[in-house]
Design an enzyme around this catalytic site. Structure first.
Site, short mmCIF file in Angstrom:
data_model
loop_
_atom_site.label_atom_id
_atom_site.label_comp_id
_atom_site.label_asym_id
_atom_site.label_seq_id
_atom_site.Cartn_x
_atom_site.Cartn_y
_atom_site.Cartn_z
N LYS A 1 -46.62 -36.99 -24.56
CA LYS A 1 -46.95 -35.84 -23.72
C LYS A 1 -48.42 -35.94 -23.33
CE LYS A 1 -46.72 -30.75 -23.90
NZ LYS A 1 -46.37 -29.59 -24.77
N ALA B 1 -40.07 -35.77 -17.99
CA ALA B 1 -40.24 -34.42 -17.43
C ALA B 1 -41.64 -34.33 -16.85
CB ALA B 1 -40.03 -33.35 -18.49
N SER B 2 -41.75 -33.52 -15.78
CA SER B 2 -43.05 -33.35 -15.14
C SER B 2 -43.28 -31.87 -14.90
CB SER B 2 -43.11 -34.12 -13.82
OG SER B 2 -44.37 -33.99 -13.22
N ALA B 3 -44.16 -31.29 -15.70
CA ALA B 3 -44.47 -29.86 -15.57
C ALA B 3 -45.85 -29.70 -14.95
CB ALA B 3 -44.40 -29.18 -16.93
N SER B 4 -46.23 -28.46 -14.73
CA SER B 4 -47.48 -28.20 -14.03
C SER B 4 -48.70 -28.49 -14.89
CB SER B 4 -47.52 -26.75 -13.56
OG SER B 4 -47.29 -25.88 -14.65
N ALA C 1 -48.48 -30.64 -17.95
CA ALA C 1 -48.37 -31.91 -18.68
C ALA C 1 -47.20 -32.72 -18.15
CB ALA C 1 -48.21 -31.65 -20.18
N GLN C 2 -47.23 -34.01 -18.45
CA GLN C 2 -46.13 -34.90 -18.08
C GLN C 2 -45.66 -35.63 -19.33
OE1 GLN C 2 -45.97 -36.42 -14.08
NE2 GLN C 2 -45.97 -38.52 -14.85
N VAL C 3 -44.35 -35.83 -19.42
CA VAL C 3 -43.75 -36.41 -20.62
C VAL C 3 -43.11 -37.75 -20.28
CG1 VAL C 3 -42.07 -36.09 -22.46
CG2 VAL C 3 -43.34 -34.12 -21.58
N ASP D 1 -40.81 -19.43 -29.00
CA ASP D 1 -40.04 -19.65 -27.77
C ASP D 1 -38.68 -20.25 -28.13
OD1 ASP D 1 -39.49 -19.66 -25.09
OD2 ASP D 1 -40.67 -21.43 -24.62
#
Length: 553
Positions: free
Chosen positions: A159, A138-141, A143-145, A288
């Site tokens: 992470k 996964a690639s978020a704004s 962090a990247q996993v 969450d």
């Protein structure tokens, strides 16, 4: 804190970013707002250049704000996501739009991820891991996993914080706080929503999310809390491979809870039990709880992931929540109104009678003639919170996070089992809390605490009174009272203090007498000497208080 600098001063250090934010706001139709905030006709805007053209569309304000957030990137996307959990602050249409915000970002090249790991942990990736999948999971704004292996049998999730993200967020937050101050100054009505407070609260939340050691500690706490519960699984973390920019944890294999097809009723019971344990037993809860963060493993255990957002309940907060739940179950609108009023933030004068009438009307609408299984708890709580906001009563963030956890759990539960009755499931926990609250040990502790508070008050009162009188004598303090009125007021304070002390001592004596009923040799009326003396002294003190009150009308 991400930044200790003056917001406007920091903004000037990144004029280009300031210009981008203003340009995007204007492009999406918020030019008038910028103009009213004095950012258009002064030196700032002349330096930044002319306005960009406004996009022509028929979008709502909420949809346009979503586009602003998407265009401005991680900080503003995250702000929208956090606001989507605050129904006490923003209308439902904004909440629904902000829920659509996604933190997806273009993947980082593996070489950048590798350099970040090695600079953060001080070792080469070959020393740390047997292998790393170069393609991100996964690639978020922020962090990247990646999937990695510590050895052949140990698969983990890696992470990694995006390089440079802290600096970018610091600049954005300083500008955001400056804009919040401008809004408060130029639009006084917004003070009820406390834009500056929201910006500062947002900064605190981001500071925790950008420090992976916070998430690591959260995971370890949850693991300790549920170590004896085989129905809940918390991923193992590898502290020796983790730091503030990198976190390594066990890879959870399972399916989203809403995708499970069999044994759904039992699954719902396990989920609710886990949620209620977090809230009412551990007082540390996952903030969450959407279905994507709740996995079901092959053995049926519920696995929780993503512990970046965590809430905590103090004993006082837990008591308020218990009172609120009990008030709803018993259809007691007075109790619900009083509890919300006590926990709420009130920045203006409140018409309490009107607020209570609205709460009563809402509860009647949802509860009269309905069975507990038919009641939509989430809808009821949401409407009560909205009603409180209409009366200028803001519910603190910790409470709204807790309500969101309950509402989300109910939503997931209803999806799996439409006949689920959340009140029936929560009842044992509320009963246990009430039992603990009124246990002899708790009452004794409370009596001792009240006694100590009263002792401190009685000790401090003569000193404070003397200082006040000296201030009046020296002319530093002026009251619209004459000397005779002041003397009467002081005398009344002394009488009230004596009564409070008598009430506290009476309660303590009666309580100790009750505890001693089964101890000692019967002396009078079948009571031991300690119990008899305690009841007599406690009763006399209580009678004295009643007589003095009756004498004064």
């Amino acid at each position: 804190m991400l930044s200790k600098l003056n917001p406007l001063g920091q903004a000037w250090q990144d004029v280009g970013r300031f210009r981008t934010i203003i340009t995007v706001l204007i492009r999406h139709g918020f030019g008038e707002l910028i103009s009213r905030m004095n950012l258009q006709d002064n030196f700032v805007t002349r330096m930044l250049g002319r306005e960009s053209p406004v996009e022509k569309n028929d979008l709502t304000v909420a949809q346009r704000l979503c586009k602003v957030a998407q265009d401005l990137g991680p900080t503003f996307i995250k702000l929208g996501q956090i606001l989507s959990t605050r129904p006490d602050l923003i209308p439902e249409d904004f909440i629904q739009e902000f829920k659509t915000l996604q933190s997806n970002a273009a993947p980082l090249p593996y070489i950048d991820v590798k350099n970040q790991i090695e600079s953060s942990l001080g070792k080469s990736v070959d020393e740390l891991f047997e292998s790393i999948d170069e393609k991100p999971l996964a690639s978020a704004s922020m962090a990247q996993v990646h999937i990695a292996h510590l050895d052949k049998d140990t698969e983990v999730v890696l992470k990694v914080l995006r390089p440079g993200i802290r600096e970018a967020l610091t600049s954005d937050l300083s500008i955001l706080k400056f804009l919040a101050r401008q809004m408060t100054t130029l639009f006084p009505d917004t003070e009820l929503f406390d834009p500056v407070g929201i910006a500062e609260e947002f900064e605190k939340a981001l500071s925790k999310e950008l420090d992976f050691t916070v998430e690591l500690r959260n995971i370890e706490r949850f693991a300790r809390n549920f170590e004896d519960n085989p129905d809940v699984h918390i991923p193992k973390v590898y502290r020796e491979y983790s730091c503030d920019s990198v976190i390594v944890m066990e890879r959870i294999m399972g399916v989203k809870i809403t995708e499970v097809k069999e044994d759904r009723k039992a699954l719902v019971r396990r989920l609710l039990k886990a949620v209620f344990e977090m809230l009412f037993v551990h007082t540390l809860f996952h903030g969450d709880m959407h279905p994507g963060n709740i996995m079901v493993q092959k053995d049926g255990a519920i696995a929780l992931i993503d512990f970046g957002l965590v809430g905590r309940l103090t004993p006082k907060m837990r008591d308020y929540i218990t009172d609120l739940m009990l008030g709803i179950v018993q259809h007691d609108h007075e109790s619900v109104s009083e509890t919300l009023f006590e926990i709420g933030i009130k920045r203006v004068a409140i018409n309490y009678d009107r607020f209570q009438a609205d709460v009563a009307s809402l509860m009647d609408e949802h509860l009269l003639g309905a069975t507990m299984a038919d009641i939509e708890f989430g809808v009821l709580v949401q409407e009560i919170l909205d009603g409180a906001m209409r009366h200028h009563i803001a519910v603190p963030p910790d409470y709204t996070m807790m309500f969101k956890a309950l509402i989300t759990a109910e939503g997931v539960g209803k999806e799996l089992d439409p006949e689920m009755d959340i009140f029936k499931e929560i009842e044992p926990y509320v009963k246990n809390l009430l039992k603990d609250r009124y246990s002899p040990e708790a009452l004794l502790k409370q009596a001792i605490r009240y006694g100590n508070n009263l002792r401190r008050f009685m000790h401090q009162f003569p000193i404070t009174a003397r200082q006040v009188l000296l201030g009046i004598e020296n002319g530093r303090i002026k009251f619209g009272l004459d000397t005779e009125q002041l003397a009467l007021l002081m005398e009344e304070y002394k009488r009230q203090g004596a009564r409070k002390l008598a009430v506290a001592m009476s309660g303590i004596m009666l309580f100790l007498a009750t505890l001693s009923l089964e101890h000692g040799t019967p002396w009078i009326f079948g009571l031991s000497a300690i119990s008899f003396i305690g009841y007599v002294v406690g009763g006399l003190l209580a009678a004295w208080v009643l007589v003095t009150i009756m004498r004064e009308g």
